[in-house]
Design a protein around this motif. Structure first.
Motif: not given
Length: 188
Positions: A119-122, A128-133, A162-166
């Protein structure tokens, strides 16, 4: 991020946005209703985990390509099905792998730590993704792009990361679980 894309770029209403997520939610729900457990029992964690994570990676890559005029049926629906399939098949093996070496008396504590960590990682990942976007969208708008194009560019970047991370997680699973199918199932 998908909800923001639907509402702010494609102009979906909140209800239509919720319905757009239905294929992903249903596929995750169907797989969580015992199908994934049977697959893990028969084939092992690694054999179920890796294709699931790969499917989620492909789904995120498809989302990274959607534009400001994307069509739901041809552009978004397939991505959501792949992400739903991926999540529905990957979460259970991940939890089982994380819990495999936890002694039975500590199972409750171990499960709690694993779930809180996820949950914390999510939450951190989304922030982070929202900030980058947002930063990328702001830069694109300042460079003269229209608001829908700038927002789309920001969302595309976030989905790509996100795709790169997964994808990196998929490679890590392949390496870390090399020589085994993970716990559960036949080792053949």
């Amino acid at each position: 991020l998908g909800a923001l894309y639907f509402e702010n770029v494609l102009g979906y209403s909140p209800v239509r946005t919720g319905l757009a997520f239905l294929p992903m939610s249903l596929s995750m729900g169907v797989l969580s209703a015992g199908i994934t457990a049977r697959l893990v029992t028969r084939f092992g964690n690694k054999t179920v985990l890796v294709p699931g994570m790969a499917a989620a990676t492909v789904g995120l890559l498809l989302l990274a390509r959607v534009g400001p005029h994307a069509h739901y049926a041809s552009d978004i629906f397939p991505a959501f099905l792949l992400i739903g399939f991926g999540a529905g098949t990957a979460f259970m093996p991940l939890l089982q792998i994380a819990m495999a070496d936890v002694p039975m008396p500590d199972a409750g504590l171990g499960s709690g730590i694993v779930n809180v960590s996820m949950q914390m990682a999510s939450a951190i990942g989304l922030a982070v993704l929202g900030t980058l976007a947002t930063e990328h969208s702001t830069a694109l708008e300042a460079a003269g792009h229209s608001v829908p194009d700038a927002l789309t560019g920001g969302f595309q970047l976030a989905f790509l990361i996100a795709a790169i991370c997964v994808g990196a997680g998929t490679v890590t699973a392949l390496i870390a679980l090399q020589g085994s199918s993970g716990s559960g199932g036949d080792e053949t």
